[in-house]
Design a protein around this motif. Sequence first.
Motif, PDB file in Angstrom:
ATOM      1  N   ASP A 447       0.810  -1.217   0.000  1.00  0.00           N
ATOM      2  CA  ASP A 447       0.000   0.000   0.000  1.00  0.00           C
ATOM      3  C   ASP A 447       0.843   1.266   0.000  1.00  0.00           C
ATOM      4  O   ASP A 447       0.296   2.372   0.003  1.00  0.00           O
ATOM      5  CB  ASP A 447      -0.928   0.013   1.224  1.00  0.00           C
ATOM      6  CG  ASP A 447      -2.018  -1.040   1.122  1.00  0.00           C
ATOM      7  OD1 ASP A 447      -2.359  -1.411  -0.017  1.00  0.00           O
ATOM      8  OD2 ASP A 447      -2.513  -1.482   2.171  1.00  0.00           O
ATOM      9  N   SER A 448       2.162   1.128   0.030  1.00  0.00           N
ATOM     10  CA  SER A 448       3.041   2.300   0.037  1.00  0.00           C
ATOM     11  C   SER A 448       3.325   2.751  -1.390  1.00  0.00           C
ATOM     12  O   SER A 448       3.239   1.972  -2.344  1.00  0.00           O
ATOM     13  CB  SER A 448       4.354   1.972   0.750  1.00  0.00           C
ATOM     14  OG  SER A 448       5.001   0.884   0.128  1.00  0.00           O
ATOM     15  N   ALA A 449       3.676   4.017  -1.531  1.00  0.00           N
ATOM     16  CA  ALA A 449       3.963   4.577  -2.851  1.00  0.00           C
ATOM     17  C   ALA A 449       5.182   3.883  -3.454  1.00  0.00           C
ATOM     18  O   ALA A 449       6.192   3.694  -2.776  1.00  0.00           O
ATOM     19  CB  ALA A 449       4.205   6.083  -2.743  1.00  0.00           C
ATOM     20  N   PRO A 450       5.119   3.500  -4.721  1.00  0.00           N
ATOM     21  CA  PRO A 450       6.214   2.739  -5.320  1.00  0.00           C
ATOM     22  C   PRO A 450       7.313   3.627  -5.909  1.00  0.00           C
ATOM     23  O   PRO A 450       7.095   4.785  -6.249  1.00  0.00           O
ATOM     24  CB  PRO A 450       5.511   1.965  -6.430  1.00  0.00           C
ATOM     25  CG  PRO A 450       4.424   2.899  -6.874  1.00  0.00           C
ATOM     26  CD  PRO A 450       3.963   3.615  -5.630  1.00  0.00           C
ATOM     27  N   LYS A 451       8.486   3.034  -6.052  1.00  0.00           N
ATOM     28  CA  LYS A 451       9.584   3.622  -6.813  1.00  0.00           C
ATOM     29  C   LYS A 451       9.506   3.048  -8.219  1.00  0.00           C
ATOM     30  O   LYS A 451       9.280   1.857  -8.416  1.00  0.00           O
ATOM     31  CB  LYS A 451      10.931   3.273  -6.185  1.00  0.00           C
ATOM     32  CG  LYS A 451      12.146   3.885  -6.888  1.00  0.00           C
ATOM     33  CD  LYS A 451      13.432   3.457  -6.201  1.00  0.00           C
ATOM     34  CE  LYS A 451      14.629   4.204  -6.785  1.00  0.00           C
ATOM     35  NZ  LYS A 451      14.817   3.991  -8.236  1.00  0.00           N
ATOM     36  N   ILE A 452       9.673   3.898  -9.225  1.00  0.00           N
ATOM     37  CA  ILE A 452       9.522   3.472 -10.615  1.00  0.00           C
ATOM     38  C   ILE A 452      10.780   3.841 -11.389  1.00  0.00           C
ATOM     39  O   ILE A 452      11.299   4.955 -11.262  1.00  0.00           O
ATOM     40  CB  ILE A 452       8.286   4.125 -11.263  1.00  0.00           C
ATOM     41  CG1 ILE A 452       7.026   3.821 -10.449  1.00  0.00           C
ATOM     42  CG2 ILE A 452       8.114   3.655 -12.700  1.00  0.00           C
ATOM     43  CD1 ILE A 452       5.791   4.532 -10.938  1.00  0.00           C
ATOM     44  N   ASP A 453      11.265   2.897 -12.180  1.00  0.00           N
ATOM     45  CA  ASP A 453      12.434   3.133 -13.032  1.00  0.00           C
ATOM     46  C   ASP A 453      12.100   2.732 -14.459  1.00  0.00           C
ATOM     47  O   ASP A 453      11.577   1.634 -14.708  1.00  0.00           O
ATOM     48  CB  ASP A 453      13.628   2.313 -12.545  1.00  0.00           C
ATOM     49  CG  ASP A 453      14.097   2.744 -11.163  1.00  0.00           C
ATOM     50  OD1 ASP A 453      14.709   3.812 -11.051  1.00  0.00           O
ATOM     51  OD2 ASP A 453      13.828   1.993 -10.201  1.00  0.00           O
ATOM     52  N   LEU A 454      12.428   3.612 -15.400  1.00  0.00           N
ATOM     53  CA  LEU A 454      12.281   3.317 -16.825  1.00  0.00           C
ATOM     54  C   LEU A 454      13.658   3.375 -17.470  1.00  0.00           C
ATOM     55  O   LEU A 454      14.387   4.363 -17.293  1.00  0.00           O
ATOM     56  CB  LEU A 454      11.350   4.315 -17.518  1.00  0.00           C
ATOM     57  CG  LEU A 454       9.855   4.233 -17.165  1.00  0.00           C
ATOM     58  CD1 LEU A 454       9.554   5.045 -15.908  1.00  0.00           C
ATOM     59  CD2 LEU A 454       8.991   4.718 -18.316  1.00  0.00           C
ATOM     60  N   GLU A 455      13.997   2.319 -18.206  1.00  0.00           N
ATOM     61  CA  GLU A 455      15.306   2.242 -18.841  1.00  0.00           C
ATOM     62  C   GLU A 455      15.139   1.886 -20.319  1.00  0.00           C
ATOM     63  O   GLU A 455      14.720   0.788 -20.659  1.00  0.00           O
ATOM     64  CB  GLU A 455      16.181   1.184 -18.155  1.00  0.00           C
ATOM     65  CG  GLU A 455      16.408   1.441 -16.663  1.00  0.00           C
ATOM     66  CD  GLU A 455      17.116   0.287 -15.990  1.00  0.00           C
ATOM     67  OE1 GLU A 455      17.523  -0.663 -16.715  1.00  0.00           O
ATOM     68  OE2 GLU A 455      17.266   0.315 -14.761  1.00  0.00           O
ATOM     69  N   GLN A 456      15.432   2.841 -21.188  1.00  0.00           N
ATOM     70  CA  GLN A 456      15.428   2.635 -22.638  1.00  0.00           C
ATOM     71  C   GLN A 456      14.113   2.029 -23.144  1.00  0.00           C
ATOM     72  O   GLN A 456      14.096   1.105 -23.962  1.00  0.00           O
ATOM     73  CB  GLN A 456      16.604   1.742 -23.047  1.00  0.00           C
ATOM     74  CG  GLN A 456      17.969   2.308 -22.729  1.00  0.00           C
ATOM     75  CD  GLN A 456      18.239   3.612 -23.479  1.00  0.00           C
ATOM     76  OE1 GLN A 456      17.920   3.736 -24.665  1.00  0.00           O
ATOM     77  NE2 GLN A 456      18.816   4.589 -22.793  1.00  0.00           N
TER      78      GLN A 456
END
Length: 686
Positions: A447-456
């Motif tokens: 339920d916690s806010a997520p960390k998001i990573d976008l790579e290429q």
Amino acid sequence: MNSQYVDCIQQILKIIDVDAGVQNFTNEWISSNPVLNSADILDIFDRLMIPYEVHPASDKLSKIQHQAAIYLCEDKATTCKYDLNQYFEFDNGTFVPAIKPNSKATDIVILVLDRQKERYESDWFESKLVAYKGIIPRLLGISLLANLFALSIPFITMSVYDHVIGGDARNEVLGISIGAILLFSMMLLLKVLRSQLLTTVANRISREITQTLLRKMIHVPLAHSRLTGASSFMSRITTAETIKGMVQGPLGGALFDLPFVIIFIVAIGILGTWLVIVPIIALILYFILAMRHYKNQALLNNQVTISGTTRYSLIYELNSKLDYLRSSQILGNWSTRFTKANRLASKNSFSQVTHQAKYTSIYYAIGLLSTVAVIGLGIELIFAQQLSAGGLIATMMLISRVTSPAQMLSNSYPRLGQYQQAKQQINQTILQKAEGEFAYQHHALTDSAPKIDLEQVTLRFPGQLKPALSGVTFAVEPGQVIAVTGPIGSGKTTLLEVLAGLCDIQNGVIKYNGHNLTQYDPQLLRQWLGFYGDQPQIIPLTIRNFIDDNRHVEEQEILDALDRVGASRWLASLEHGLDTHLNDLESLSHPLSSFEAHVLLRAKLNCHRYPLVILDNPVASNGEKEIFLEWLEANRGNSTIILTSHDPDIIKIADQVVLLDKGTVTYAGPIPEAEPQVETAEVTED
């Protein structure tokens, strides 16, 4: 949550021996989708590709081969199994003999037929029909009895003419009449029974195929569904109705009467000797003409489909671009195009109808001429004392039993030819790849806010040369507000759809909390996040159900949310308040106003708390901006928020801004601070 239902599901998974990954996935599914009723059990079985059937509770279930069953009685659920001579219940990891419960009319049993499917059959449609092959002997048996009763009626008629009338045996009329009435009643009863059985089977097949096609189309990749027009969707759904029409009604009866035509041909041969050549020639003519009919009809059907699609496209164009057509100078050109398309569609439709009418008349004429030929040739046999008058009348009645089903099947042969097309279309739809299909991997979502990573991240839609997204790379920290901006057509909406798992990327990686997006189940992921598109999409529910979104929100919370978005007075003006159905607010001539649609969406957004919120252009007017900014500040830090906007007031309060241009990130990071302006004074020389 119904713990008994959950226990039964877990026991079924143990019985059919699924692996640990499927067990874990099921647990995650149940945690996100509480099991409250039998429909929830079926949803899980559908998602896990477990074949099942639902039946009323009865002793006949022992005749159906199955691995296990769930007996549902009111709120009670029991894992069990039906054997030929015994009823078993599952206890401590094994089936043990038990006393069969006294079933009620409302009790149902879910039969688990086999283990999990690992893939669809190459011919899914045929495999579905195989389940009903057991009904064919029953239908043939009913048809045989009905035709035998029908066979006796001409012979009774012959005896009346030759024996009763010819022999002046008036005293036998009553007995013969009673016998004829009984035979006719039995024949009628059997035909009604066959018709009901065919209709029941046809409706079940149609319902099962339609439900499967619908589930499939819901979960096909978004890029593929966008390439498919609304007419194509409707065509696929109504394909099952085409199959149903071939089975039920007069055509279905003719199909099951055809094998027994030989009985009537033999009877004609016995009565009229060489008169039997008449129905044989008629059958040959029906066959030759039916083949020719089908070939020509298939060509005409293609022409009608193409011209009708062209006309439909122009009508859709008119509906979607009416303002432009009215205000421009090309309306006359468009009208000319439509006139040509309409004329061609009407011409092809007329040709199709007249072609069908021509062959219908020919088939009718063959049946009529067959009867006339029997009369003419039969008179010669009477004069030669090889046939009685009653025998001629009986032969005329018998020949109609040969030509009637042949005429029906010949006239409907083009419809029977559509069977292969319908089968191919259904199989193609079923075999299309759908999201999450035959995949049971899902990391737990918190339920916690997520960390998001976008790579290429790169995405190219089918049929497009340039990618919609190309090498997109940036990172989002938990609880941040990210504003995505850029020119129209730069890929902003596509980026949000990719983050929501609606579109599959071809290259690159998207990670939520360090886990690849592909390791999450798409359906569970979208239940966890909140996605709000640019265009308000409202489906016909009550206001309460729409805002509640099946998340069991208290009424007061819904009222508070509507109050926060300034909709209290609007709600008070509605007679039924939260129970007002949206169908009552809109129609084809009066759709929901922009205010009503946005109020409902904003109230829904205010009513729920999502760990990740994805918003496409959330503010449509300046009047909504203040309300949205208040919501944004209230949820900053609690949820990761990613939005698209061109509004400077919204962009400047974001923690990061992502600037897109032609699908490429030109900048990603905090908003650059404005460079201080240095005031300079003009220097003059004395």
